[in-house]
Motif scaffolding. Structure first.
Motif, PDB file in Angstrom:
ATOM      1  N   SER A 143      63.471 -33.998 -12.844  1.00  0.00           N
ATOM      2  CA  SER A 143      63.009 -34.827 -11.950  1.00  0.00           C
ATOM      3  C   SER A 143      61.889 -34.082 -11.022  1.00  0.00           C
ATOM      4  N   GLU A 144      61.690 -34.157  -9.870  1.00  0.00           N
ATOM      5  CA  GLU A 144      60.569 -33.921  -9.209  1.00  0.00           C
ATOM      6  C   GLU A 144      60.940 -32.444  -8.485  1.00  0.00           C
ATOM      7  N   ARG A 145      62.405 -32.195  -8.459  1.00  0.00           N
ATOM      8  CA  ARG A 145      62.680 -30.899  -7.915  1.00  0.00           C
ATOM      9  C   ARG A 145      62.057 -29.756  -8.701  1.00  0.00           C
ATOM     10  N   THR A 146      61.623 -28.538  -8.312  1.00  0.00           N
ATOM     11  CA  THR A 146      61.144 -27.639  -9.219  1.00  0.00           C
ATOM     12  C   THR A 146      61.897 -26.347  -8.968  1.00  0.00           C
ATOM     13  N   TRP A 147      62.083 -25.540  -9.855  1.00  0.00           N
ATOM     14  CA  TRP A 147      63.007 -24.063  -9.615  1.00  0.00           C
ATOM     15  C   TRP A 147      62.277 -23.431  -8.573  1.00  0.00           C
ATOM     16  N   GLU A 148      61.344 -23.351  -8.252  1.00  0.00           N
ATOM     17  CA  GLU A 148      60.582 -22.376  -7.057  1.00  0.00           C
ATOM     18  C   GLU A 148      61.112 -23.076  -5.711  1.00  0.00           C
ATOM     19  N   SER A 149      61.441 -24.388  -5.790  1.00  0.00           N
ATOM     20  CA  SER A 149      61.656 -25.005  -4.374  1.00  0.00           C
ATOM     21  C   SER A 149      63.066 -24.790  -3.834  1.00  0.00           C
ATOM     22  N   LEU A 150      63.881 -24.180  -4.770  1.00  0.00           N
ATOM     23  CA  LEU A 150      65.138 -24.010  -4.366  1.00  0.00           C
ATOM     24  C   LEU A 150      65.433 -22.915  -3.637  1.00  0.00           C
ATOM     25  N   HIS A 151      66.323 -22.798  -2.631  1.00  0.00           N
ATOM     26  CA  HIS A 151      66.960 -21.686  -1.975  1.00  0.00           C
ATOM     27  C   HIS A 151      67.182 -20.606  -2.927  1.00  0.00           C
ATOM     28  N   PRO A 152      66.901 -19.251  -2.550  1.00  0.00           N
ATOM     29  CA  PRO A 152      67.191 -18.228  -3.473  1.00  0.00           C
ATOM     30  C   PRO A 152      68.825 -18.020  -3.761  1.00  0.00           C
ATOM     31  N   ASP A 153      69.432 -18.430  -2.859  1.00  0.00           N
ATOM     32  CA  ASP A 153      71.105 -18.552  -3.111  1.00  0.00           C
ATOM     33  C   ASP A 153      71.248 -19.520  -4.209  1.00  0.00           C
ATOM     34  N   GLN A 154      70.540 -20.695  -3.985  1.00  0.00           N
ATOM     35  CA  GLN A 154      70.858 -21.574  -5.017  1.00  0.00           C
ATOM     36  C   GLN A 154      70.575 -21.324  -6.530  1.00  0.00           C
ATOM     37  N   ARG A 155      69.406 -20.740  -6.448  1.00  0.00           N
ATOM     38  CA  ARG A 155      69.047 -20.206  -7.619  1.00  0.00           C
ATOM     39  C   ARG A 155      70.018 -19.260  -8.361  1.00  0.00           C
ATOM     40  N   LEU A 156      70.483 -18.361  -7.555  1.00  0.00           N
ATOM     41  CA  LEU A 156      71.282 -17.236  -8.117  1.00  0.00           C
ATOM     42  C   LEU A 156      72.597 -17.873  -8.520  1.00  0.00           C
ATOM     43  N   ALA A 157      73.079 -19.100  -7.769  1.00  0.00           N
ATOM     44  CA  ALA A 157      74.488 -19.543  -8.037  1.00  0.00           C
ATOM     45  C   ALA A 157      74.245 -20.463  -9.274  1.00  0.00           C
ATOM     46  N   LEU A 158      72.954 -21.147  -9.469  1.00  0.00           N
ATOM     47  CA  LEU A 158      73.004 -21.726 -10.783  1.00  0.00           C
ATOM     48  C   LEU A 158      72.659 -20.673 -11.775  1.00  0.00           C
ATOM     49  N   LYS A 159      72.213 -19.811 -11.743  1.00  0.00           N
ATOM     50  CA  LYS A 159      72.148 -18.750 -12.932  1.00  0.00           C
ATOM     51  C   LYS A 159      73.456 -18.367 -13.190  1.00  0.00           C
ATOM     52  N   GLN A 160      74.194 -18.050 -12.250  1.00  0.00           N
ATOM     53  CA  GLN A 160      75.606 -17.363 -12.523  1.00  0.00           C
ATOM     54  C   GLN A 160      76.617 -18.481 -13.034  1.00  0.00           C
ATOM     55  N   ALA A 161      76.500 -19.971 -12.512  1.00  0.00           N
ATOM     56  CA  ALA A 161      77.289 -21.090 -13.067  1.00  0.00           C
ATOM     57  C   ALA A 161      76.674 -21.191 -14.667  1.00  0.00           C
ATOM     58  N   ALA A 162      75.500 -21.135 -15.003  1.00  0.00           N
ATOM     59  CA  ALA A 162      74.909 -21.293 -16.370  1.00  0.00           C
ATOM     60  C   ALA A 162      75.632 -20.084 -17.397  1.00  0.00           C
ATOM     61  N   ALA A 163      75.743 -19.002 -16.726  1.00  0.00           N
ATOM     62  CA  ALA A 163      76.237 -17.976 -17.523  1.00  0.00           C
ATOM     63  C   ALA A 163      77.843 -18.186 -17.903  1.00  0.00           C
ATOM     64  N   ARG A 164      78.570 -18.633 -16.796  1.00  0.00           N
ATOM     65  CA  ARG A 164      80.146 -18.845 -17.052  1.00  0.00           C
ATOM     66  C   ARG A 164      80.124 -20.171 -18.026  1.00  0.00           C
ATOM     67  N   LEU A 165      79.227 -21.345 -17.860  1.00  0.00           N
ATOM     68  CA  LEU A 165      79.204 -22.329 -18.829  1.00  0.00           C
ATOM     69  C   LEU A 165      78.934 -21.814 -20.137  1.00  0.00           C
ATOM     70  N   ALA A 166      78.053 -20.982 -20.286  1.00  0.00           N
ATOM     71  CA  ALA A 166      77.725 -20.449 -21.714  1.00  0.00           C
ATOM     72  C   ALA A 166      78.962 -19.817 -22.401  1.00  0.00           C
ATOM     73  N   ASP A 167      79.490 -18.848 -21.668  1.00  0.00           N
ATOM     74  CA  ASP A 167      80.799 -18.365 -22.205  1.00  0.00           C
ATOM     75  C   ASP A 167      81.654 -19.318 -22.641  1.00  0.00           C
ATOM     76  N   GLU A 168      82.214 -20.400 -21.595  1.00  0.00           N
ATOM     77  CA  GLU A 168      83.157 -21.191 -22.006  1.00  0.00           C
ATOM     78  C   GLU A 168      82.721 -21.965 -23.304  1.00  0.00           C
ATOM     79  N   PHE A 169      81.500 -22.444 -23.370  1.00  0.00           N
ATOM     80  CA  PHE A 169      81.182 -23.219 -24.508  1.00  0.00           C
ATOM     81  C   PHE A 169      80.546 -22.466 -25.715  1.00  0.00           C
ATOM     82  N   THR A 170      80.796 -21.213 -25.665  1.00  0.00           N
ATOM     83  CA  THR A 170      80.511 -20.317 -26.843  1.00  0.00           C
ATOM     84  C   THR A 170      80.517 -21.148 -28.144  1.00  0.00           C
ATOM     85  N   GLY A 171      79.697 -21.096 -29.039  1.00  0.00           N
ATOM     86  CA  GLY A 171      79.978 -21.761 -30.466  1.00  0.00           C
ATOM     87  C   GLY A 171      79.909 -23.322 -30.316  1.00  0.00           C
ATOM     88  N   LEU A 172      79.792 -23.858 -29.089  1.00  0.00           N
ATOM     89  CA  LEU A 172      79.883 -25.317 -29.191  1.00  0.00           C
ATOM     90  C   LEU A 172      78.338 -25.663 -28.741  1.00  0.00           C
TER      91      LEU A 172
END
Length: 218
Positions: free
Chosen positions: A7-36
């Protein structure tokens, strides 16, 4: 891994803590859904899940956590739809208008009674801002904590993955997919009701949920 919010939200507009938290969330989900699912799919689901909450959240601190939980549910549903995850457990989806009262209480009862023998989700056609605090109190009296839940929309993949869809008051806004078992529970909306009234609705919901579970092959 780079997250690209939609949507209209850009990566740069997020708070640094939110960016970090989303990166960590993405890494966890990637581990959980490996191979899928690959990183691109996981990023897309995480970003769109984040946007579902960002524009209406009163408190933004927990947005990445909500987005991760919602993305996890959606990815699990998609894997079931695509035949990538088949554990044989029946899937039940509880729907109401705001996903703040009836569907949340029904979900709480179902998870408490069915345990690990079935999967249950909930959603709303017009998700509210928070779970009804009176519903939370009424369920706590039964030893069931729904305070950590949050209103969220239904999505195509969650409906398509469900074996049973329970609707409560969402009318024509509730999704209809062929081949699903549908039930409509006519129960009062706890919104704006006092505790005694919500207790009655709670007890009606428990009877309905127990009746539903009795029909499932658990």
């Amino acid at each position: 891994m780079t997250i690209h919010p939609v949507s209209e939200r850009t990566w740069e507009s997020l708070h640094p803590d939110q960016r970090l938290a989303l990166k960590q969330a993405a890494a966890r989900l990637a581990d959980e859904f490996t191979g899928l699912y690959g990183h691109e799919t996981i990023e897309r689901f995480l970003a769109s899940s984040f946007d579902q909450f960002a524009d209406r959240a009163r408190v933004t601190k927990f947005l990445p956590l909500l987005a991760e939980r919602f993305a996890r549910q959606r990815l699990d549903a998609l894997a079931r739809v695509e035949g990538l995850h088949a554990d044989g457990k029946p899937v039940v989806l509880f729907l109401c208008t705001h996903n703040a009262g009836r569907s949340q209480m029904a979900l709480g009862f179902f998870q408490a009674i069915a345990g690990e023998n079935a999967i249950a989700w909930s959603g709303g056609s017009e998700p509210g801002l928070e779970v009804n605090p009176v519903a939370i109190r009424a369920m706590a009296e039964r030893g069931i904590d729904i305070a950590r839940e949050f209103p969220k929309p239904w999505t195509d993949e969650t409906v398509r993955a469900a074996d049973v869809v329970i609707t409560m008051g969402c009318g024509d806004a509730c999704p209809i997919f062929p081949g699903k078992r549908y039930e409509s529970w006519e129960l009062d909306d706890p919104h704006g009701q006092d505790l005694d009234t919500v207790r009655r609705i709670r007890d009606d919901l428990e009877r309905c949920v127990r009746g539903l579970i009795a029909t499932l092959d658990l």
